[in-house]
Design a protein around this motif. Structure first.
Motif, mmCIF file in Angstrom:
data_model
loop_
_atom_site.group_PDB
_atom_site.id
_atom_site.type_symbol
_atom_site.label_atom_id
_atom_site.label_comp_id
_atom_site.label_asym_id
_atom_site.label_seq_id
_atom_site.Cartn_x
_atom_site.Cartn_y
_atom_site.Cartn_z
ATOM 1 N N VAL A 54 18.456 -23.063 -18.384
ATOM 2 C CA VAL A 54 17.338 -22.117 -18.449
ATOM 3 C C VAL A 54 16.774 -21.885 -17.050
ATOM 4 O O VAL A 54 16.502 -20.738 -16.655
ATOM 5 C CB VAL A 54 16.237 -22.620 -19.417
ATOM 6 N N ASP A 55 16.607 -22.952 -16.274
ATOM 7 C CA ASP A 55 16.074 -22.819 -14.919
ATOM 8 C C ASP A 55 16.985 -21.976 -14.033
ATOM 9 O O ASP A 55 16.512 -21.132 -13.258
ATOM 10 C CB ASP A 55 15.846 -24.188 -14.286
ATOM 11 N N LEU A 56 18.299 -22.187 -14.129
ATOM 12 C CA LEU A 56 19.238 -21.374 -13.353
ATOM 13 C C LEU A 56 19.170 -19.909 -13.770
ATOM 14 O O LEU A 56 19.197 -19.014 -12.930
ATOM 15 C CB LEU A 56 20.671 -21.908 -13.523
ATOM 16 N N SER A 57 19.077 -19.674 -15.064
ATOM 17 C CA SER A 57 18.973 -18.308 -15.568
ATOM 18 C C SER A 57 17.662 -17.663 -15.125
ATOM 19 O O SER A 57 17.610 -16.472 -14.817
ATOM 20 C CB SER A 57 19.082 -18.303 -17.091
ATOM 21 N N ALA A 58 16.594 -18.445 -15.087
ATOM 22 C CA ALA A 58 15.299 -17.916 -14.653
ATOM 23 C C ALA A 58 15.363 -17.483 -13.190
ATOM 24 O O ALA A 58 14.827 -16.430 -12.822
ATOM 25 C CB ALA A 58 14.208 -18.961 -14.854
ATOM 26 N N LYS A 59 16.041 -18.257 -12.345
ATOM 27 C CA LYS A 59 16.173 -17.899 -10.931
ATOM 28 C C LYS A 59 17.058 -16.672 -10.742
ATOM 29 O O LYS A 59 16.761 -15.797 -9.950
ATOM 30 C CB LYS A 59 16.764 -19.073 -10.138
ATOM 31 N N ALA A 60 18.178 -16.633 -11.467
ATOM 32 C CA ALA A 60 19.150 -15.552 -11.263
ATOM 33 C C ALA A 60 18.788 -14.269 -12.005
ATOM 34 O O ALA A 60 19.062 -13.174 -11.510
ATOM 35 C CB ALA A 60 20.540 -16.026 -11.695
ATOM 36 N N HIS A 61 18.201 -14.386 -13.191
ATOM 37 C CA HIS A 61 17.996 -13.205 -14.033
ATOM 38 C C HIS A 61 16.538 -12.973 -14.424
ATOM 39 O O HIS A 61 16.240 -12.032 -15.157
ATOM 40 C CB HIS A 61 18.825 -13.326 -15.319
#
Length: 196
Positions: A54-61
């Protein structure tokens, strides 16, 4: 090709990393099931794994982190209700596995805490193991570690005295007290220790 051509060639680059996928409830479910197919996990540990996504997705998207956390909580609650996630069973299995590999009770408690298992559940798992193995878990674990790493009585006789301090230190680093380490390293016959 001469040797000068080899030196002037640009270094090989690793392929570019793919950007993380956008997190959706279905993506999280697939990721959770894939993880659980490969590893046993506690509820807290699986939450950590999924929250990293979720954190990676929040940064990227720009995914909403709170919404992702809510999806994870719903997913984990469903898995706990269905029995797919059971911290008590996980703690018992992990405790048995670590003990067989030669982990001290102190080390087992630390590893379980690192996976989000509470002290009460860890104590229950250790008590269950004591019922199966016997009251002296640390002694049996120290013997298992000594056998696996060829320490003390599992060394060749001509090497034992020269490596005594190293063997004691290895058992100490593994979380065993001085008395247990001494008994294991100085034992002539490790099987006799269990009969004491």
């Amino acid at each position: 090709m001469n040797t000068d051509d080899k030196r002037s060639a640009p270094p090989a680059r690793s392929p570019a990393r793919k950007p993380p996928k956008r997190v959706t409830p279905q993506y999280l479910e697939n990721a959770a099931l894939h993880y659980l197919e490969r590893f046993a996990s506690s509820t807290t540990n699986l939450r950590r794994v999924l929250m990293r996504k979720v954190d990676l997705s929040a940064k990227a998207h720009g995914t909403d982190r709170e919404e992702g956390a809510r999806w994870i909580d719903e997913l984990l609650a469903r898995y706990v209700r269905s029995g797919l996630l059971n911290d008590e069973t996980y703690a018992r299995m992990r405790t048995e596995s670590l003990h067989r590999r030669g982990a001290s009770t102190r080390m087992i408690a630390q590893k379980l805490a690192g996976k989000g298992i509470g002290r009460d559940e860890a104590d229950k798992a250790l008590d269950s193991l004591r019922e199966d193995v016997g009251p002296d878990l640390d002694l049996t674990a120290a013997l298992a570690l000594a056998k696996r790493r060829r320490l003390g009585p599992y060394r060749r006789p001509e090497q034992r005295e020269a490596h005594r301090d190293k063997d004691m230190a290895a058992l100490g680093r593994a979380g065993f007290g001085y008395e247990i380490a001494r008994r294991v390293v100085d034992a002539e016959d490790p099987d006799e220790l269990l009969g004491e």
